[in-house]
Design a protein around this motif. Structure first.
Motif, short mmCIF file in Angstrom:
data_model
loop_
_atom_site.label_atom_id
_atom_site.label_comp_id
_atom_site.label_asym_id
_atom_site.label_seq_id
_atom_site.Cartn_x
_atom_site.Cartn_y
_atom_site.Cartn_z
N ALA A 54 5.06 -9.52 7.42
CA ALA A 54 6.27 -9.84 6.67
C ALA A 54 5.93 -10.48 5.33
O ALA A 54 6.51 -10.15 4.29
CB ALA A 54 7.17 -10.76 7.49
N VAL A 55 4.97 -11.39 5.35
CA VAL A 55 4.53 -12.02 4.09
C VAL A 55 3.91 -10.98 3.16
O VAL A 55 4.15 -10.97 1.96
CB VAL A 55 3.54 -13.17 4.38
CG1 VAL A 55 2.94 -13.69 3.08
CG2 VAL A 55 4.22 -14.29 5.15
N ALA A 60 3.77 -7.67 -1.63
CA ALA A 60 3.65 -6.32 -2.19
C ALA A 60 4.88 -5.98 -3.03
O ALA A 60 4.76 -5.35 -4.10
CB ALA A 60 3.49 -5.31 -1.06
N PHE A 61 6.04 -6.43 -2.57
CA PHE A 61 7.28 -6.18 -3.32
C PHE A 61 7.23 -6.85 -4.69
O PHE A 61 7.66 -6.28 -5.69
CB PHE A 61 8.48 -6.69 -2.51
CG PHE A 61 9.80 -6.54 -3.22
CD1 PHE A 61 10.42 -5.29 -3.28
CD2 PHE A 61 10.40 -7.63 -3.82
CE1 PHE A 61 11.64 -5.15 -3.94
CE2 PHE A 61 11.61 -7.49 -4.48
CZ PHE A 61 12.23 -6.25 -4.54
N THR A 62 6.67 -8.09 -4.75
CA THR A 62 6.58 -8.78 -6.04
C THR A 62 5.65 -8.03 -6.99
O THR A 62 5.86 -8.03 -8.20
CB THR A 62 6.08 -10.24 -5.86
OG1 THR A 62 4.76 -10.24 -5.30
CG2 THR A 62 7.01 -11.02 -4.96
N MET A 63 4.60 -7.39 -6.45
CA MET A 63 3.71 -6.61 -7.31
C MET A 63 4.40 -5.33 -7.79
O MET A 63 4.29 -4.96 -8.96
CB MET A 63 2.43 -6.26 -6.55
CG MET A 63 1.47 -7.42 -6.37
SD MET A 63 -0.21 -6.90 -5.90
CE MET A 63 0.12 -6.00 -4.37
N ILE A 64 5.13 -4.67 -6.89
CA ILE A 64 5.78 -3.41 -7.24
C ILE A 64 6.85 -3.64 -8.32
O ILE A 64 7.00 -2.84 -9.24
CB ILE A 64 6.41 -2.76 -5.98
CG1 ILE A 64 5.29 -2.33 -5.02
CG2 ILE A 64 7.29 -1.58 -6.36
CD1 ILE A 64 5.80 -1.89 -3.67
N PRO A 69 1.38 -9.95 -11.02
CA PRO A 69 0.44 -8.94 -11.52
C PRO A 69 -0.17 -8.14 -10.38
O PRO A 69 -0.32 -8.65 -9.26
CB PRO A 69 -0.63 -9.77 -12.24
CG PRO A 69 -0.52 -11.14 -11.65
CD PRO A 69 0.92 -11.32 -11.28
N TYR A 70 -0.51 -6.88 -10.67
CA TYR A 70 -1.11 -6.03 -9.65
C TYR A 70 -2.52 -6.51 -9.33
O TYR A 70 -3.31 -6.80 -10.22
CB TYR A 70 -1.16 -4.57 -10.11
CG TYR A 70 -1.86 -3.68 -9.12
CD1 TYR A 70 -1.27 -3.35 -7.91
CD2 TYR A 70 -3.13 -3.17 -9.40
CE1 TYR A 70 -1.91 -2.53 -6.99
CE2 TYR A 70 -3.78 -2.35 -8.49
CZ TYR A 70 -3.16 -2.04 -7.28
OH TYR A 70 -3.80 -1.26 -6.37
N ALA A 75 -3.63 -5.69 -2.54
CA ALA A 75 -3.04 -4.48 -1.97
C ALA A 75 -3.83 -4.05 -0.74
O ALA A 75 -3.25 -3.63 0.28
CB ALA A 75 -3.01 -3.37 -3.01
N LEU A 76 -5.16 -4.15 -0.80
CA LEU A 76 -5.99 -3.81 0.35
C LEU A 76 -5.71 -4.75 1.52
O LEU A 76 -5.62 -4.32 2.68
CB LEU A 76 -7.47 -3.88 -0.04
CG LEU A 76 -8.48 -3.63 1.07
CD1 LEU A 76 -8.31 -2.22 1.64
CD2 LEU A 76 -9.91 -3.85 0.58
#
Length: 349
Positions: A54-55, A60-64, A69-70, A75-76
């Motif tokens: 869930a975290v 991931a949503f904040t990056m998308i 920042p990505y 992501a991995l």
């Protein structure tokens, strides 16, 4: 750095360490305790990995969306958390409904309901408590290591420090050509410190400012101004808070005339003025005592000390130490805050 990169004093990566180690502890406790704790460890692992996923989904949503920042490594990690949930569900072998049923059974026991095996219940509870303790210990370890490795701590805390500093009014602080100074007059950062030789906080700050100068030697200049909290030279004092401070300030001016202000400064801050004669301090600092006495008798130093005190009163000082960085006062005098302000000023100029 995004707003999510630090939580509760440690970076997200630190929380990842705690999360993965807690999963491992739960896994190995289930193997070691077998029937006593095996089922519970699997259920807890599923629940913990669900929370971790869930975290990960949120991060991931904040990056998308561009809110953070990505980060390829992040992501991995999120992909690994998705796989971990699948692995824990597979290892449990029962499915979400059974996991939820066992979870509610455990919660009911904690709320006072009876259990089929009351003899094993305390041991099962001990397993969870032990895992929680491992998590707490890991948090403390990560927190301490973070502070040691990154002295500035949570960057967002220090963003607030810099914002607070910038909100201070810009003041013009006259500096004499022969004022005691560490560093170049042309340094990009001019730090003016109003200090008192009988003030323990001033002594502590003196060491921190010295370290700051060493760190930013070519960019930071530190100027010393007198502001003794003694009535002999500071008429604004209602009480004689530091009765030996004025005499020490006069002596420091005599040391300045011999080009030995900073050696005297260091020795006097390491001394107890109420028990140690000022001439003994001057001797230890390498001063010529005959010239020292002559300087004190000329009263030039007294006039300079009073000029500094008058300037401090004009600036509205209420105590020592007081530090002005490029004309703005810093209310935060710990070394981390001072480093933050200096580094921010250097990066924006």
């Amino acid at each position: 750095l995004s707003d999510t990169s630090w939580q509760f004093g440690i970076p997200i990566a630190g929380w990842g360490v705690i999360y993965y180690v807690a999963l491992l502890v739960m896994f190995f406790m289930g193997i070691g305790l077998r029937d006593t704790f095996e089922n519970e460890s699997r259920v807890a692992a599923v629940l913990l990995s669900t929370g971790g996923l869930a975290v990960s989904i949120y991060l991931a949503f904040t990056m998308i969306t561009g809110a953070a920042p990505y980060c390829p490594l992040c992501a991995l990690t999120h992909a690994i958390n998705l796989a971990l949930l699948g692995v824990t569900l597979w290892a449990d072998g029962r499915g979400p409904r059974s996991v939820l049923a066992d979870t509610f059974t455990g919660l009911r026991y904690l709320l006072g309901a009876e259990t089929k095996r009351p003899d094993l219940a305390p041991w099962k509870l001990t397993g969870f408590i032990a895992t929680a303790l491992v998590g707490v210990i890991l948090y403390q370890w990560v927190f301490i290591r973070t502070q040691l490795i990154t002295p500035t701590g949570d960057p967002h805390v220090h963003e607030d420090v810099f914002a607070e500093y910038q909100n201070q009014p810009l003041r013009e602080i006259p500096i004499r050509p022969d004022d005691p100074r560490l560093g170049s007059r042309d340094a990009r950062i001019q730090v003016v410190v109003f200090s008192d030789f009988q003030c323990p906080y001033c002594s502590s700050l003196a060491h921190q400012l010295e370290a700051l100068h060493e760190q930013y030697r070519d960019d930071v200049s530190i100027v010393f101004k007198h502001y003794p909290l003694g009535r002999e030279c500071n008429d604004s004092m209602n009480s004689d808070f530091h009765p030996y401070a004025c005499s020490a300030a006069y002596a420091a001016e005599a040391a300045r005339e011999q080009g030995l202000f900073w050696p005297f400064h260091d020795v006097v801050f390491d001394s107890e003025l109420s028990t140690r004669p000022i001439r003994e301090i001057a001797y230890d600092a390498g001063l010529d005592l005959v010239e020292f006495d002559e300087s004190l008798n000329r009263l030039v130093g007294r006039r300079r000390v009073r000029e500094d005190v008058a300037l401090g009163n004009e600036l509205g000082l209420i105590g020592t130490p007081s530090v002005f960085i490029n004309g703005r006062e810093s209310d935060q005098l710990d070394v981390e805050s001072l480093q933050t302000i200096v580094s921010k000023l250097l990066s924006t100029e």
